[in-house]
Design a protein around this motif. Sequence first.
Motif, PDB file in Angstrom:
ATOM      1  N   TRP A  45      68.964  50.300  94.430  1.00  0.00           N
ATOM      2  CA  TRP A  45      69.132  50.687  93.031  1.00  0.00           C
ATOM      3  C   TRP A  45      69.162  49.520  92.042  1.00  0.00           C
ATOM      4  O   TRP A  45      68.550  49.606  90.967  1.00  0.00           O
ATOM      5  CB  TRP A  45      70.388  51.535  92.868  1.00  0.00           C
ATOM      6  N   PRO A  46      69.868  48.423  92.313  1.00  0.00           N
ATOM      7  CA  PRO A  46      69.916  47.355  91.303  1.00  0.00           C
ATOM      8  C   PRO A  46      68.546  46.843  90.871  1.00  0.00           C
ATOM      9  O   PRO A  46      68.390  46.377  89.739  1.00  0.00           O
ATOM     10  CB  PRO A  46      70.731  46.262  92.000  1.00  0.00           C
ATOM     11  N   ALA A  47      67.550  46.943  91.741  1.00  0.00           N
ATOM     12  CA  ALA A  47      66.207  46.476  91.386  1.00  0.00           C
ATOM     13  C   ALA A  47      65.567  47.335  90.300  1.00  0.00           C
ATOM     14  O   ALA A  47      64.612  46.902  89.647  1.00  0.00           O
ATOM     15  CB  ALA A  47      65.312  46.468  92.628  1.00  0.00           C
ATOM     16  N   PHE A  48      66.099  48.547  90.094  1.00  0.00           N
ATOM     17  CA  PHE A  48      65.505  49.453  89.115  1.00  0.00           C
ATOM     18  C   PHE A  48      66.351  49.583  87.852  1.00  0.00           C
ATOM     19  O   PHE A  48      66.045  50.398  86.982  1.00  0.00           O
ATOM     20  CB  PHE A  48      65.321  50.844  89.738  1.00  0.00           C
ATOM     21  N   ALA A  49      67.409  48.796  87.744  1.00  0.00           N
ATOM     22  CA  ALA A  49      68.339  48.944  86.626  1.00  0.00           C
ATOM     23  C   ALA A  49      67.677  48.700  85.280  1.00  0.00           C
ATOM     24  O   ALA A  49      68.119  49.229  84.260  1.00  0.00           O
ATOM     25  CB  ALA A  49      69.532  48.006  86.812  1.00  0.00           C
ATOM     26  N   ALA A  50      66.624  47.890  85.240  1.00  0.00           N
ATOM     27  CA  ALA A  50      65.956  47.578  83.976  1.00  0.00           C
ATOM     28  C   ALA A  50      64.748  48.480  83.714  1.00  0.00           C
ATOM     29  O   ALA A  50      64.005  48.241  82.754  1.00  0.00           O
ATOM     30  CB  ALA A  50      65.518  46.119  83.959  1.00  0.00           C
ATOM     31  N   SER A  51      64.531  49.504  84.535  1.00  0.00           N
ATOM     32  CA  SER A  51      63.351  50.356  84.387  1.00  0.00           C
ATOM     33  C   SER A  51      63.408  51.137  83.074  1.00  0.00           C
ATOM     34  O   SER A  51      64.445  51.670  82.696  1.00  0.00           O
ATOM     35  CB  SER A  51      63.257  51.337  85.556  1.00  0.00           C
ATOM     36  N   ARG A  52      62.281  51.198  82.403  1.00  0.00           N
ATOM     37  CA  ARG A  52      62.141  51.971  81.174  1.00  0.00           C
ATOM     38  C   ARG A  52      60.794  52.687  81.225  1.00  0.00           C
ATOM     39  O   ARG A  52      59.879  52.266  81.903  1.00  0.00           O
ATOM     40  CB  ARG A  52      62.179  51.068  79.938  1.00  0.00           C
ATOM     41  N   GLY A  53      60.671  53.758  80.458  1.00  0.00           N
ATOM     42  CA  GLY A  53      59.387  54.446  80.401  1.00  0.00           C
ATOM     43  C   GLY A  53      59.032  55.066  81.732  1.00  0.00           C
ATOM     44  O   GLY A  53      59.836  55.701  82.379  1.00  0.00           O
ATOM     45  N   GLY A  71      53.935  56.372  93.397  1.00  0.00           N
ATOM     46  CA  GLY A  71      53.484  55.741  94.628  1.00  0.00           C
ATOM     47  C   GLY A  71      54.108  54.379  94.835  1.00  0.00           C
ATOM     48  O   GLY A  71      54.530  54.023  95.942  1.00  0.00           O
ATOM     49  N   ALA A  72      54.201  53.606  93.747  1.00  0.00           N
ATOM     50  CA  ALA A  72      54.805  52.278  93.858  1.00  0.00           C
ATOM     51  C   ALA A  72      56.277  52.371  94.215  1.00  0.00           C
ATOM     52  O   ALA A  72      56.787  51.582  95.021  1.00  0.00           O
ATOM     53  CB  ALA A  72      54.629  51.525  92.538  1.00  0.00           C
ATOM     54  N   LEU A  73      56.978  53.338  93.632  1.00  0.00           N
ATOM     55  CA  LEU A  73      58.386  53.538  93.975  1.00  0.00           C
ATOM     56  C   LEU A  73      58.543  53.834  95.457  1.00  0.00           C
ATOM     57  O   LEU A  73      59.347  53.208  96.157  1.00  0.00           O
ATOM     58  CB  LEU A  73      58.971  54.690  93.150  1.00  0.00           C
ATOM     59  N   GLU A  74      57.762  54.777  95.932  1.00  0.00           N
ATOM     60  CA  GLU A  74      57.894  55.198  97.327  1.00  0.00           C
ATOM     61  C   GLU A  74      57.627  54.049  98.295  1.00  0.00           C
ATOM     62  O   GLU A  74      58.364  53.851  99.267  1.00  0.00           O
ATOM     63  CB  GLU A  74      56.938  56.360  97.589  1.00  0.00           C
ATOM     64  N   GLU A  75      56.587  53.283  98.021  1.00  0.00           N
ATOM     65  CA  GLU A  75      56.239  52.194  98.930  1.00  0.00           C
ATOM     66  C   GLU A  75      57.264  51.068  98.907  1.00  0.00           C
ATOM     67  O   GLU A  75      57.361  50.291  99.864  1.00  0.00           O
ATOM     68  CB  GLU A  75      54.858  51.643  98.561  1.00  0.00           C
ATOM     69  N   ALA A 116      76.320  50.323  88.460  1.00  0.00           N
ATOM     70  CA  ALA A 116      75.896  51.208  87.378  1.00  0.00           C
ATOM     71  C   ALA A 116      74.442  50.946  87.038  1.00  0.00           C
ATOM     72  O   ALA A 116      73.997  49.805  87.005  1.00  0.00           O
ATOM     73  CB  ALA A 116      76.765  51.003  86.139  1.00  0.00           C
ATOM     74  N   VAL A 117      73.706  52.030  86.808  1.00  0.00           N
ATOM     75  CA  VAL A 117      72.315  51.960  86.366  1.00  0.00           C
ATOM     76  C   VAL A 117      72.211  52.789  85.087  1.00  0.00           C
ATOM     77  O   VAL A 117      72.731  53.911  85.035  1.00  0.00           O
ATOM     78  CB  VAL A 117      71.362  52.514  87.447  1.00  0.00           C
ATOM     79  N   PRO A 118      71.591  52.285  84.018  1.00  0.00           N
ATOM     80  CA  PRO A 118      71.511  53.023  82.755  1.00  0.00           C
ATOM     81  C   PRO A 118      70.823  54.374  82.938  1.00  0.00           C
ATOM     82  O   PRO A 118      69.920  54.519  83.769  1.00  0.00           O
ATOM     83  CB  PRO A 118      70.683  52.097  81.861  1.00  0.00           C
ATOM     84  N   PRO A 119      71.251  55.372  82.158  1.00  0.00           N
ATOM     85  CA  PRO A 119      70.646  56.709  82.285  1.00  0.00           C
ATOM     86  C   PRO A 119      69.133  56.710  82.136  1.00  0.00           C
ATOM     87  O   PRO A 119      68.444  57.459  82.825  1.00  0.00           O
ATOM     88  CB  PRO A 119      71.326  57.503  81.160  1.00  0.00           C
ATOM     89  N   GLN A 120      68.588  55.869  81.248  1.00  0.00           N
ATOM     90  CA  GLN A 120      67.138  55.874  81.059  1.00  0.00           C
ATOM     91  C   GLN A 120      66.408  55.374  82.304  1.00  0.00           C
ATOM     92  O   GLN A 120      65.298  55.821  82.611  1.00  0.00           O
ATOM     93  CB  GLN A 120      66.732  55.054  79.831  1.00  0.00           C
ATOM     94  N   ALA A 176      63.782  57.574  84.647  1.00  0.00           N
ATOM     95  CA  ALA A 176      62.455  57.096  85.022  1.00  0.00           C
ATOM     96  C   ALA A 176      62.254  57.131  86.531  1.00  0.00           C
ATOM     97  O   ALA A 176      61.200  57.550  87.024  1.00  0.00           O
ATOM     98  CB  ALA A 176      62.252  55.676  84.492  1.00  0.00           C
ATOM     99  N   VAL A 177      63.264  56.715  87.282  1.00  0.00           N
ATOM    100  CA  VAL A 177      63.136  56.659  88.739  1.00  0.00           C
ATOM    101  C   VAL A 177      63.078  58.053  89.345  1.00  0.00           C
ATOM    102  O   VAL A 177      62.237  58.338  90.217  1.00  0.00           O
ATOM    103  CB  VAL A 177      64.298  55.841  89.336  1.00  0.00           C
ATOM    104  N   LEU A 178      63.954  58.947  88.917  1.00  0.00           N
ATOM    105  CA  LEU A 178      63.960  60.288  89.496  1.00  0.00           C
ATOM    106  C   LEU A 178      62.705  61.074  89.111  1.00  0.00           C
ATOM    107  O   LEU A 178      62.189  61.862  89.914  1.00  0.00           O
ATOM    108  CB  LEU A 178      65.217  61.048  89.081  1.00  0.00           C
ATOM    109  N   ALA A 179      62.212  60.868  87.890  1.00  0.00           N
ATOM    110  CA  ALA A 179      60.963  61.530  87.508  1.00  0.00           C
ATOM    111  C   ALA A 179      59.822  61.063  88.401  1.00  0.00           C
ATOM    112  O   ALA A 179      58.978  61.861  88.826  1.00  0.00           O
ATOM    113  CB  ALA A 179      60.647  61.249  86.043  1.00  0.00           C
TER     114      ALA A 179
END
Length: 370
Positions: free
Chosen positions: A192-200, A205-209, A229-233, A237-240
Amino acid sequence: MEIVTGDVTHDPPPAAGGRQGRPLIVTEDAELLDDLLRLCAAAGATPQVHHSLPEQRGGWESAPLVLVGDDAARRVRGAARRRGVVLVGRNQDDSGVWKRAVQIGADHVLMLPDGEQWLVDRIADVAEGVGRPALTVGVVGGRGGAGASTLACALAVTSAREGLRTLLVDADPLGGGLDVLLGGEAAEGLRWPAFAASRGRVGGGALEESLPKLHELRVLSWDRGDCVAVPPQAIRAVLAAARRRGGTVVVDLPRRLDDGVAETLTQLDVGLLVVPAELRAVAAAGRVASAIGMVLRDLRVAVRGPYAPGLDDREVSRLLGLPLAGEVPVEPGLLRPDYGRTPPGGAPRGPLARFCKEFWERALAEAGSG
């Protein structure tokens, strides 16, 4: 028809059968073409480019998305009508753009640069291939130690064993890590910490791999660092992205409700509240259900024995006012010190795996008829 000048949520143009496809660009405007190629690159797509209608048979009809430059509208006026055509221009004060869009049967009119993010999302949809989204199930304990994480893992392991694309998401940063429960704490892959800055948008496919693969499923868990903690945005993005590629997604939820958990709940189709069959657990579960029910409409109770006097699964369901998902059986082997690294639900003929298989059969049938 819709005019797009900013971020707009809208169903993507359909790719036939959810298959991947190459968008088609039709324009002679070099500057506009540069912009569209840049947006395609950002979305991970390699487009076809033509100055007018493609000469090859079916080129116009088969492309999952067609981007027509405003300069080319007259040249494609005689093309067969189809969905997924976007007329792209820059002059927002040009009222004639609507007439040209009607003439070519466009679904949308898009003005750059304001509509760039919308267009990147649509291009990425066809590049990845968009079909039915994943059936997404959340599991939460009615009280601490209810066995929610065990059930979440068992559901995911069973889904993967049935041949479904499966992703298990650990939404509880204080739970110790589902990768540990599955015996994969040392497995390579992002947490999870690697995705904490994800936006948009995050590419599905990239997530899964990028995630650890354990027992034929992908797992998004927490590391043993300080980030809790990971921001809601970023969660959105990750769950979508996780849902976009179909199959099933199982989410292990914490019992608290904050902005991040609320965002997670909006992504769920079904919630399972795991409740031990004793009065204090039912009382605690009532408070959890009250909070979660404000966001998640389809919440069901999964009852775990042994039963206190006067209680059974139907009575627990009645006391909580929730539909009964069933009785979660005890997996005797999980209690043995020598059980080793066999994951929850890992024994195909075990009672927990049978419960999970029956749950998926019902849930997928309901989703298919919805």
